[in-house]
Write a protein that holds these residues in place. Structure first.
Motif, short mmCIF file in Angstrom:
data_model
loop_
_atom_site.label_atom_id
_atom_site.label_comp_id
_atom_site.label_asym_id
_atom_site.label_seq_id
_atom_site.Cartn_x
_atom_site.Cartn_y
_atom_site.Cartn_z
N PHE A 6 31.84 -24.02 3.90
CA PHE A 6 30.45 -23.57 3.79
C PHE A 6 29.51 -24.75 3.51
N ASN A 7 28.26 -24.61 3.94
CA ASN A 7 27.28 -25.64 3.62
C ASN A 7 26.79 -25.43 2.19
N ASP A 8 25.95 -26.33 1.70
CA ASP A 8 25.49 -26.28 0.30
C ASP A 8 24.77 -24.98 -0.03
N ALA A 9 23.91 -24.53 0.86
CA ALA A 9 23.15 -23.29 0.60
C ALA A 9 24.09 -22.10 0.50
N GLU A 10 25.08 -22.05 1.38
CA GLU A 10 26.04 -20.94 1.35
C GLU A 10 26.90 -20.99 0.09
N ARG A 11 27.31 -22.20 -0.30
CA ARG A 11 28.11 -22.35 -1.52
C ARG A 11 27.31 -21.91 -2.75
N ASN A 12 26.04 -22.32 -2.80
CA ASN A 12 25.18 -21.91 -3.91
C ASN A 12 25.00 -20.40 -3.96
N HIS A 13 24.82 -19.80 -2.79
CA HIS A 13 24.67 -18.35 -2.72
C HIS A 13 25.95 -17.66 -3.21
N LEU A 14 27.10 -18.11 -2.74
CA LEU A 14 28.37 -17.52 -3.17
C LEU A 14 28.59 -17.69 -4.66
N GLN A 15 28.19 -18.85 -5.18
CA GLN A 15 28.32 -19.10 -6.62
C GLN A 15 27.47 -18.11 -7.41
#
Length: 85
Positions: A6-15
């Motif tokens: 995942f890209n950074d935005a997706e990782r942040n969203h999942l977090q």
């Protein structure tokens, strides 16, 4: 879980989603503890303060509930570790 795909935005969203789920689970656990111990222990509604018997009951109930939850969590972690092998 591997987040490298995942890209950074997706990782942040999942977090954020995972943190919200953890908070929801914690609040559900806490609510269950309060409801169970109140129902089992509080009998005298003539005073706004707990009697010493009620207070002792609530303390025992909370200790038992938390120890049980901890044990279940440990067993879940052990089972999860076994599945990961």
């Amino acid at each position: 879980m591997d987040f490298s795909q995942f890209n950074d935005a997706e990782r942040n969203h999942l977090q954020r989603v995972m943190e919200q789920k953890q908070m929801k689970d914690f609040l559900k656990l806490y609510s269950g503890l309060v409801e169970r111990c109140f129902t089992d222990c509080v009998n005298d509604f003539t005073s706004k303060a707990l009697t010493s018997k009620e207070e002792g009951c609530v303390q025992k109930c909370a200790d038992k509930f938390l120890k049980h939850s901890e044990r279940v969590g440990q067993r879940f972690a052990e089972a999860n570790a076994e599945m990961m092998k």
